[in-house]
Design a protein around this motif. Structure first.
Motif, PDB file in Angstrom:
ATOM      1  N   GLU A 120      -5.616   6.083  15.483  1.00 20.60           N
ATOM      2  CA  GLU A 120      -6.825   6.331  16.269  1.00 20.60           C
ATOM      3  C   GLU A 120      -6.614   6.085  17.762  1.00 20.60           C
ATOM      4  O   GLU A 120      -7.503   6.365  18.568  1.00 20.60           O
ATOM      5  CB  GLU A 120      -7.959   5.426  15.785  1.00 20.60           C
ATOM      6  N   LEU A 168      -8.419  -4.305  13.477  1.00 15.07           N
ATOM      7  CA  LEU A 168      -9.365  -3.505  12.699  1.00 15.07           C
ATOM      8  C   LEU A 168      -9.365  -2.040  13.113  1.00 15.07           C
ATOM      9  O   LEU A 168     -10.151  -1.253  12.603  1.00 15.07           O
ATOM     10  CB  LEU A 168     -10.786  -4.063  12.834  1.00 15.07           C
ATOM     11  N   LEU A 209      -7.374   9.289   4.436  1.00 17.53           N
ATOM     12  CA  LEU A 209      -8.448   8.884   5.332  1.00 17.53           C
ATOM     13  C   LEU A 209      -8.878  10.097   6.145  1.00 17.53           C
ATOM     14  O   LEU A 209      -8.028  10.822   6.664  1.00 17.53           O
ATOM     15  CB  LEU A 209      -7.964   7.785   6.284  1.00 17.53           C
ATOM     16  N   MET A 256      -9.265  -2.213   2.911  1.00 13.82           N
ATOM     17  CA  MET A 256      -7.917  -1.712   2.601  1.00 13.82           C
ATOM     18  C   MET A 256      -6.895  -2.842   2.639  1.00 13.82           C
ATOM     19  O   MET A 256      -6.013  -2.929   1.785  1.00 13.82           O
ATOM     20  CB  MET A 256      -7.530  -0.607   3.590  1.00 13.82           C
ATOM     21  N   LYS A 257      -7.029  -3.720   3.637  1.00 12.40           N
ATOM     22  CA  LYS A 257      -6.083  -4.841   3.740  1.00 12.40           C
ATOM     23  C   LYS A 257      -6.186  -5.762   2.538  1.00 12.40           C
ATOM     24  O   LYS A 257      -5.190  -6.319   2.086  1.00 12.40           O
ATOM     25  CB  LYS A 257      -6.363  -5.651   5.005  1.00 12.40           C
ATOM     26  N   VAL A 282     -11.185  -0.791   7.003  1.00 11.01           N
ATOM     27  CA  VAL A 282      -9.826  -1.289   7.243  1.00 11.01           C
ATOM     28  C   VAL A 282      -9.657  -2.670   6.596  1.00 11.01           C
ATOM     29  O   VAL A 282      -8.618  -2.973   6.003  1.00 11.01           O
ATOM     30  CB  VAL A 282      -9.496  -1.299   8.755  1.00 11.01           C
ATOM     31  N   ASN A 283     -10.712  -3.484   6.673  1.00  9.74           N
ATOM     32  CA  ASN A 283     -10.665  -4.789   6.008  1.00  9.74           C
ATOM     33  C   ASN A 283     -10.545  -4.646   4.496  1.00  9.74           C
ATOM     34  O   ASN A 283      -9.753  -5.348   3.856  1.00  9.74           O
ATOM     35  CB  ASN A 283     -11.934  -5.591   6.332  1.00  9.74           C
ATOM     36  N   GLY A 302     -16.005   3.694  12.118  1.00  8.21           N
ATOM     37  CA  GLY A 302     -15.441   2.706  13.039  1.00  8.21           C
ATOM     38  C   GLY A 302     -14.251   1.979  12.430  1.00  8.21           C
ATOM     39  O   GLY A 302     -13.313   1.587  13.115  1.00  8.21           O
ATOM     40  N   GLY A 303     -14.295   1.766  11.124  1.00  9.05           N
ATOM     41  CA  GLY A 303     -13.169   1.147  10.433  1.00  9.05           C
ATOM     42  C   GLY A 303     -13.292  -0.358  10.231  1.00  9.05           C
ATOM     43  O   GLY A 303     -12.504  -0.939   9.486  1.00  9.05           O
ATOM     44  N   THR A 304     -14.280  -0.994  10.885  1.00  9.31           N
ATOM     45  CA  THR A 304     -14.334  -2.461  10.786  1.00  9.31           C
ATOM     46  C   THR A 304     -14.586  -2.923   9.351  1.00  9.31           C
ATOM     47  O   THR A 304     -14.162  -4.012   8.970  1.00  9.31           O
ATOM     48  CB  THR A 304     -15.425  -3.052  11.708  1.00  9.31           C
ATOM     49  N   GLU A 331       2.443   4.876  10.376  1.00 13.48           N
ATOM     50  CA  GLU A 331       1.788   5.339   9.158  1.00 13.48           C
ATOM     51  C   GLU A 331       0.282   5.197   9.335  1.00 13.48           C
ATOM     52  O   GLU A 331      -0.170   4.369  10.132  1.00 13.48           O
ATOM     53  CB  GLU A 331       2.248   4.499   7.958  1.00 13.48           C
ATOM     54  N   ALA A 332      -0.479   5.964   8.549  1.00 13.90           N
ATOM     55  CA  ALA A 332      -1.939   5.960   8.701  1.00 13.90           C
ATOM     56  C   ALA A 332      -2.526   4.586   8.415  1.00 13.90           C
ATOM     57  O   ALA A 332      -3.564   4.221   8.951  1.00 13.90           O
ATOM     58  CB  ALA A 332      -2.569   6.998   7.788  1.00 13.90           C
ATOM     59  N   ARG A 333      -1.855   3.799   7.571  1.00 13.75           N
ATOM     60  CA  ARG A 333      -2.412   2.505   7.191  1.00 13.75           C
ATOM     61  C   ARG A 333      -2.123   1.410   8.224  1.00 13.75           C
ATOM     62  O   ARG A 333      -2.637   0.300   8.107  1.00 13.75           O
ATOM     63  CB  ARG A 333      -1.859   2.090   5.830  1.00 13.75           C
ATOM     64  N   ALA A 392       7.054   7.523   3.518  1.00 12.69           N
ATOM     65  CA  ALA A 392       5.648   7.649   3.904  1.00 12.69           C
ATOM     66  C   ALA A 392       5.504   8.604   5.095  1.00 12.69           C
ATOM     67  O   ALA A 392       6.399   8.661   5.946  1.00 12.69           O
ATOM     68  CB  ALA A 392       5.097   6.279   4.272  1.00 12.69           C
ATOM     69  N   LEU A 436     -13.464   7.655   7.446  1.00 10.79           N
ATOM     70  CA  LEU A 436     -13.227   6.550   8.371  1.00 10.79           C
ATOM     71  C   LEU A 436     -14.140   6.715   9.586  1.00 10.79           C
ATOM     72  O   LEU A 436     -13.986   7.666  10.352  1.00 10.79           O
ATOM     73  CB  LEU A 436     -11.758   6.535   8.812  1.00 10.79           C
ATOM     74  N   GLU A 482      -8.085  14.335  10.954  1.00 17.09           N
ATOM     75  CA  GLU A 482      -9.146  14.126  11.949  1.00 17.09           C
ATOM     76  C   GLU A 482      -9.786  15.470  12.278  1.00 17.09           C
ATOM     77  O   GLU A 482      -9.482  16.085  13.290  1.00 17.09           O
ATOM     78  CB  GLU A 482      -8.541  13.543  13.235  1.00 17.09           C
ATOM     79  N   ASP A 540       1.477   5.537   0.330  1.00 18.26           N
ATOM     80  CA  ASP A 540       1.308   6.478   1.427  1.00 18.26           C
ATOM     81  C   ASP A 540      -0.155   6.907   1.553  1.00 18.26           C
ATOM     82  O   ASP A 540      -0.823   7.205   0.564  1.00 18.26           O
ATOM     83  CB  ASP A 540       2.185   7.704   1.180  1.00 18.26           C
ATOM     84  N   VAL A 541      -0.633   6.935   2.783  1.00 16.71           N
ATOM     85  CA  VAL A 541      -2.010   7.343   3.040  1.00 16.71           C
ATOM     86  C   VAL A 541      -1.988   8.562   3.959  1.00 16.71           C
ATOM     87  O   VAL A 541      -1.346   8.526   5.014  1.00 16.71           O
ATOM     88  CB  VAL A 541      -2.808   6.206   3.728  1.00 16.71           C
ATOM     89  N   GLN A 542      -2.644   9.636   3.551  1.00 14.60           N
ATOM     90  CA  GLN A 542      -2.763  10.813   4.415  1.00 14.60           C
ATOM     91  C   GLN A 542      -3.855  10.555   5.440  1.00 14.60           C
ATOM     92  O   GLN A 542      -4.769   9.768   5.205  1.00 14.60           O
ATOM     93  CB  GLN A 542      -3.122  12.057   3.584  1.00 14.60           C
ATOM     94  N   TYR A 543      -3.751  11.243   6.581  1.00 20.00           N
ATOM     95  CA  TYR A 543      -4.771  11.062   7.613  1.00 20.00           C
ATOM     96  C   TYR A 543      -5.132  12.405   8.223  1.00 20.00           C
ATOM     97  O   TYR A 543      -4.245  13.166   8.614  1.00 20.00           O
ATOM     98  CB  TYR A 543      -4.258  10.126   8.712  1.00 20.00           C
ATOM     99  N   MET A 574       0.844  -1.190   0.000  1.00 22.41           N
ATOM    100  CA  MET A 574       0.000   0.000   0.000  1.00 22.41           C
ATOM    101  C   MET A 574       0.882   1.243   0.000  1.00 22.41           C
ATOM    102  O   MET A 574       1.895   1.298   0.692  1.00 22.41           O
ATOM    103  CB  MET A 574      -0.882   0.009   1.250  1.00 22.41           C
ATOM    104  N   HIS A 633       2.900   9.519  11.616  1.00 21.67           N
ATOM    105  CA  HIS A 633       2.089  10.242  12.593  1.00 21.67           C
ATOM    106  C   HIS A 633       2.594   9.946  14.000  1.00 21.67           C
ATOM    107  O   HIS A 633       2.959   8.816  14.307  1.00 21.67           O
ATOM    108  CB  HIS A 633       0.626   9.811  12.477  1.00 21.67           C
TER     109      HIS A 633
END
Lengths: 292, 161
Positions: free
Chosen positions: B69, B64, A49, A39-40, A36-37, A31-33, B21-23, B2, A29, A8, A3-6, A1, B5
């Motif tokens: 977070e 998960l 995100l 994404m994996k 996140v799955n 709860g992510g359940t 990382e965010a991921r 990358a 994003l 909040e 780079d992912v920006q985040y 994967m 955080h």
């Protein structure tokens, strides 16, 4: 994967800004359940995100102008255990309690779950029967749509790219009605349903005629399905065992299940009929008991 | 490179900080960054419960939840269950009831069972099984595990006296 920006943000304005900044790269994003799955499994590869957990306006469960208001970030567990929900719509508490495991229900949110739009999920089935409305908000305003119009296809919803699902409004269950959510689980308690049915039966003042019936099915189509023909067959009728059986038979032509390790399509079709009949019987028994 | 955080959180009562990382999942941060390998990696999709921890007191699958977070929150892992005085009653009961074979699922079961008994000191067997649904064991079957939780409830009641 890659780079992912985040980000909040603290409020919805910040979310709209971030959606604009990252465009199609962005995913919200909750709860992510679900996300996140995905994404994996690399089914979704967002460049950014936008976490929603700091946004106060999206939280909580309350009564608002008679309706039940479920904040998009309220967790499944909050809905399951809320006294406000149990008083206004016991069907909803009963349904959210049957989602996956307590570990998932502690994290998965009302809004995130609906946006995920997996047709095997439990809550949409009950929410359709309860005639819930989904509130979508963008920088330009807010719109409310009936939940059955919210789900457009397998994992597809009516949310526009600049919109956020902010809350779900649920009218209280009618006082003379009984309702039930039945989930057919031949394998384990925490599995997705093989077939799921929610039914609501409302009796007229005479206590003998069916004033209203509502039926929805999950896991047997690309979205939650409303069994309108089956429900129409009961309205204004005496709900005899034979009438319930005939009404349930109507769903055979409605459902469109697929073969998988939870059962063959033919088996699921048969079970959709069986579970619809059982759901109608149990909803009627609750209506007669005044148990809702 | 990358983007990293900076996360400041509390793990088993102690303040810790790390970069991620965010991921990255919380499970990856716990095991690979913080070296807390008691929390196990099983299915990585929220089915098996091997990675169970509590976040702000609530049970969840750490595979998960994203590590970012965890910022500003309170995490409890299996490493925080025993005290300097000895094993937690749930751990002692698992040991004495032989409620494990290979042990991979055990931290998840213990964290889950402890969370249940803290909320409901005297659960029925049905309630225990319902609560532990989604903690998967592939060696022992579940009877000894359920017996250990019943036993732990009795031990904890005695301690409270």
């Amino acid at each position: 994967m890659s780079d992912v920006q985040y980000a909040e943000p603290d409020n919805l304005a910040g979310v709209f800004d971030a959606l604009e900044r990252y465009g199609e790269e962005a995913r919200l994003l909750a709860g992510g359940t679900g996300l996140v799955n995905l994404m994996k499994q690399r089914l979704v590869q967002p460049g950014a995100l936008i976490g929603l957990r700091r946004i106060e306006a999206l939280r909580g469960v309350s009564r608002q102008d008679g309706a039940l208001r479920l904040g998009a970030m309220a967790t499944h567990r909050e809905v399951e255990t809320s006294e406000v929900v149990r008083a206004a719509a016991p069907l909803l508490a009963e349904t959210y309690r049957q989602v996956a495991t307590v570990r998932i229900r502690n994290v998965a949110t009302v809004g995130g779950g609906l946006a995920h739009a997996d047709p095997s999920q439990d809550p949409p089935v009950a929410l359709v029967v309860l005639r819930a409305r989904v509130v979508l908000t963008s920088k330009d305003g807010t719109r409310e749509i009936p939940i059955e119009e919210f789900f457009t296809d397998y994992y597809e919803t009516a949310i526009a790219p600049d919109e956020v699902l902010t809350q779900v409004l649920v009218p209280p269950q009618p006082a003379q009605a009984g309702a039930v959510y039945l989930k057919f689980l031949p394998r384990t308690a925490d599995d997705y349903a093989t077939v799921a049915v929610a039914a609501l039966v409302e009796l007229a003042a005479d206590g003998e005629t069916c004033r209203d019936a509502r039926i929805a099915l999950g896991a047997v189509g690309s979205t939650v399905l409303q069994a309108t023909a089956a429900a129409a067959a009961l309205r204004g009728q005496r709900p005899t065992p034979e009438a319930l059986r005939e009404a349930a038979e109507q769903v055979r032509a409605l459902v469109d299940p697929v073969d998988d390790y939870r059962g063959s399509a033919a088996y699921k079709r048969d079970m959709a009929v069986v579970f619809t009949r059982r759901a109608l019987e149990q909803a009627l028994a609750r209506a007669r008991d005044g148990a809702r | 490179m990358a983007t990293k955080h900076h996360v400041v959180t509390r793990v088993n009562g102690e303040e810790v900080e790390f970069l991620c990382e965010a991921r990255h999942s919380l499970l990856e941060a716990l095991r690979e960054t913080l070296g807390l390998t008691g929390t196990k990696e099983g299915c990585l999709d929220g089915n098996c419960g091997a990675c169970t921890v509590t976040l702000d007191g609530r049970l969840m699958d750490s595979c998960l939840v994203l590590a970012v977070e965890a910022h500003g929150r309170e995490i409890q892992t299996i490493e925080g269950v025993a005290s300097p005085q000895g094993l937690h009653p749930v751990q002692q009961a698992f040991l004495e009831e032989a409620a494990l074979q290979c042990g991979i699922c055990t931290p998840g079961f213990i964290v889950s069972a402890k969370a249940l008994l803290e909320r409901e000191p005297n659960p029925t067997e049905e309630r225990i099984r319902w609560w532990l649904a989604g903690n998967l064991c592939r060696c022992t079957g579940y009877d000894k595990i359920v017996r250990a939780v019943v036993d732990a409830a009795a031990r904890m009641a005695e301690v409270k006296g």
